[in-house]
Design an enzyme around this catalytic site. Structure first.
Site, PDB file in Angstrom:
ATOM      1  N   ARG A 287       0.398  27.438  42.990  1.00 14.26           N
ATOM      2  CA  ARG A 287      -0.091  28.420  42.024  1.00 14.26           C
ATOM      3  C   ARG A 287      -1.540  28.771  42.331  1.00 14.26           C
ATOM      4  O   ARG A 287      -2.344  27.889  42.607  1.00 14.26           O
ATOM      5  CB  ARG A 287       0.025  27.886  40.596  1.00 14.26           C
ATOM      6  CG  ARG A 287       1.461  27.644  40.158  1.00 14.26           C
ATOM      7  CD  ARG A 287       1.564  27.156  38.744  1.00 14.26           C
ATOM      8  NE  ARG A 287       2.933  26.763  38.428  1.00 14.26           N
ATOM      9  CZ  ARG A 287       3.304  26.180  37.288  1.00 14.26           C
ATOM     10  NH1 ARG A 287       2.395  25.913  36.360  1.00 14.26           N
ATOM     11  NH2 ARG A 287       4.572  25.862  37.092  1.00 14.26           N
TER      12      ARG A 287
ATOM     13  N   ARG B 124      -5.338  20.497  37.468  1.00 14.69           N
ATOM     14  CA  ARG B 124      -4.975  21.895  37.738  1.00 14.69           C
ATOM     15  C   ARG B 124      -5.268  22.202  39.201  1.00 14.69           C
ATOM     16  O   ARG B 124      -6.415  22.451  39.581  1.00 14.69           O
ATOM     17  CB  ARG B 124      -5.770  22.817  36.815  1.00 14.69           C
ATOM     18  CG  ARG B 124      -5.204  24.220  36.688  1.00 14.69           C
ATOM     19  CD  ARG B 124      -6.023  25.052  35.715  1.00 14.69           C
ATOM     20  NE  ARG B 124      -6.049  24.473  34.398  1.00 14.69           N
ATOM     21  CZ  ARG B 124      -5.116  24.660  33.463  1.00 14.69           C
ATOM     22  NH1 ARG B 124      -4.072  25.426  33.730  1.00 14.69           N
ATOM     23  NH2 ARG B 124      -5.211  24.096  32.276  1.00 14.69           N
TER      24      ARG B 124
ATOM     25  N   GLU C 274      -1.036  18.411  28.386  1.00 15.01           N
ATOM     26  CA  GLU C 274       0.332  18.801  28.712  1.00 15.01           C
ATOM     27  C   GLU C 274       0.793  18.143  30.007  1.00 15.01           C
ATOM     28  O   GLU C 274       0.083  18.141  31.006  1.00 15.01           O
ATOM     29  CB  GLU C 274       0.437  20.309  28.857  1.00 15.01           C
ATOM     30  CG  GLU C 274       1.832  20.792  29.239  1.00 15.01           C
ATOM     31  CD  GLU C 274       1.841  22.200  29.791  1.00 15.01           C
ATOM     32  OE1 GLU C 274       2.809  22.541  30.496  1.00 15.01           O
ATOM     33  OE2 GLU C 274       0.872  22.946  29.541  1.00 15.01           O
TER      34      GLU C 274
ATOM     35  N   SER D 251       6.773  21.004  29.962  1.00 18.42           N
ATOM     36  CA  SER D 251       7.060  22.133  29.091  1.00 18.42           C
ATOM     37  C   SER D 251       8.536  22.453  29.228  1.00 18.42           C
ATOM     38  O   SER D 251       9.022  22.682  30.339  1.00 18.42           O
ATOM     39  CB  SER D 251       6.208  23.339  29.493  1.00 18.42           C
ATOM     40  OG  SER D 251       6.348  24.391  28.574  1.00 18.42           O
TER      41      SER D 251
ATOM     42  N   ARG E 165       0.440  14.990  37.346  1.00 19.49           N
ATOM     43  CA  ARG E 165      -0.103  14.632  36.032  1.00 19.49           C
ATOM     44  C   ARG E 165       0.416  13.273  35.571  1.00 19.49           C
ATOM     45  O   ARG E 165      -0.272  12.564  34.833  1.00 19.49           O
ATOM     46  CB  ARG E 165       0.205  15.726  35.017  1.00 19.49           C
ATOM     47  CG  ARG E 165      -0.525  17.022  35.334  1.00 19.49           C
ATOM     48  CD  ARG E 165      -0.510  18.017  34.190  1.00 19.49           C
ATOM     49  NE  ARG E 165      -1.250  19.235  34.557  1.00 19.49           N
ATOM     50  CZ  ARG E 165      -1.576  20.200  33.707  1.00 19.49           C
ATOM     51  NH1 ARG E 165      -1.214  20.096  32.431  1.00 19.49           N
ATOM     52  NH2 ARG E 165      -2.250  21.269  34.108  1.00 19.49           N
TER      53      ARG E 165
END
Length: 436
Positions: free
Chosen positions: A264, A279, A357, A360, A399
């Site tokens: 990403r 991130r 987070e 999801s 994560r």
């Protein structure tokens, strides 16, 4: 993606869903575009019908030796051919304009999704476990402090070869990341009933369009040459397994999982989480995808979320499940649960530790299926219906590594390995700095 016929029949409901997302009503504009499409189609059909009729009349005029009438009709046919080309161009433009707008409209939130503007309006559904305790006077460190002190996490080397938002993991930390992915895949395939898949990491435009990464989120993606994109998540590859397919009802629900690298650009995240592994441009994730009948998707959403939660339960990590509000949920989602893990090393203002987070899980209804033309044939019926699609992180591997490092850190700088991961680590119980 929406069916314009449904919008025409449910304009008020469609606009109400947009208002819940904080967006302006759009049905009037869409119906006007659809009217333009219908006019263009009607003009083309009328011209085609007149051309066909005139062609027959030419034969009749020639049989009657009425050359003047035959010539007039031939001239009319020639003019109609020219106008038909213009009408075809108008029809294509009208269809493209309508589909272009439809492709950038987010899904309608489910009725039970809480209304709100951003993450501050999300609602906690439940939580598991408790935050770990540490020796008096010991302030938990962030994962990058732990990893660098162990000599096994190198951001400088990654930056020299690739720039910011990359990391090099070494030794036991590289193996720990591999262990986490293997543990998750085994759990989901052996216990939770998912079929493991090894999918392509490069996909074409239509695959990215099918899961709604394109066109709206083009700037968040990595282009790989003229024909491919690097997947931002295995959701793209796994969901597109059913694109342009008509499935037998007996195959549903279809549950698949994959552990892959993900890529990403993080174009909208400038200045956020610039240090560490939270991130990054490249990261590993285990993805869960379900394809179901419409009446089963709500229950499947709860099941999928529970499967993701089980990963954290077995790792012994404290977490909470949040129901995302209408202003924070994803583009393709009807309803989303975010699972947030406790990270004791991070600070939230003056408070030590915060939830972040780590998964999801979303139910998308037939939103993606319409973009992919993915359907199934119910038993005993001739017609077909669109499937419902669901996707979730099962979970983000990087994560999870962050969470293990911060929750299982020791005052001496070592990290205890959770029991469930030790078989994947060759029996290693603790990661310590070399020579310690």
């Amino acid at each position: 993606m929406y069916d314009i016929k449904w919008i025409r029949e449910n304009a008020a409901l469609f606009d109400a869903g947009r208002r819940r997302r904080g967006l302006e009503p759009l049905s009037d504009r869409l119906l006007a575009l659809d009217d333009e499409r219908k006019v263009a189609i009607a003009q083309l059909q009328s011209a085609q019908e007149r051309r066909n009729a005139a062609s027959k009349e030419i034969g009749q005029a020639m049989a009657a030796k009425d050359s003047a009438r035959a010539d007039a009709l031939k001239a009319e046919v020639a003019e109609l051919k020219t106008r038909m080309g213009e009408f075809e161009t108008q029809e294509k433009a009208a269809i493209a304009a309508l589909e272009g707008v439809l492709s950038e409209i987010p899904n309608t939130p489910a009725a039970d999704v809480p209304e709100g503007r951003d993450e501050h309006d999300n609602v906690e559904a439940r939580r598991f476990g408790a935050a770990p305790s540490f020796p008096a006077g010991f302030v938990p460190r962030e994962h990058f402090e732990i990893g660098e002190a162990l000599g096994l996490m190198d951001f400088e080397a990654a930056s020299r070869m690739s720039g910011a938002r990359f990391v090099v993991l070494k030794g036991a930390l590289a193996r720990l990341e591999r262990a986490l992915m293997a543990f998750m895949l085994d759990l989901h395939s052996d216990v939770n009933g998912y079929t493991e898949v090894n999918p392509p990491l490069l996909v074409r435009d239509e695959a990215m369009f099918g899961t709604a990464q394109l066109p709206k989120f083009r700037d968040d993606q990595f282009r790989a040459g003229d024909d491919f994109w690097l997947i931002p998540t295995a959701e793209v590859s796994l969901t597109n397994l059913v694109r342009e397919q008509i499935l037998d009802e007996s195959l549903l629900p279809m549950r698949v999982t994959a552990g892959t690298p993900c890529f990403r650009l993080e174009a909208g995240s400038a200045g956020r989480d610039t240090r560490g592994m939270i991130r990054q441009h490249q990261f590993s994730k285990v993805e869960l995808v379900s394809i179901t009948k419409p009446e089963d998707s709500v229950a499947e959403h709860e099941r999928m979320t529970a499967c993701a939660e089980e990963v954290l339960k077995r790792l012994g990590l404290h977490y909470r499940v949040m129901t995302l509000c209408t202003g924070d949920m994803g583009f393709a989602s009807q309803k989303t649960y975010d699972i947030e893990v406790w990270l004791p090393g991070q600070q939230d203002g003056d408070i030590q530790g915060r939830f972040r987070e780590i998964s999801s899980c979303s139910v998308c209804g037939d939103f993606q299926a319409r973009r992919m033309n993915a359907r199934y044939r119910p038993v005993g019926e001739k017609g077909t219906r669109f499937v419902h699609t669901l996707n979730g992180s099962g979970i983000a591997v990087g994560r999870a590594l962050v969470a293990v490092l911060e929750n299982y850190q020791n005052a001496d700088g070592s990290v205890t390995i959770p029991d469930v991961l030790r078989p994947y680590m060759g029996g290693l119980e603790k990661i310590s700095k070399a020579g310690a």
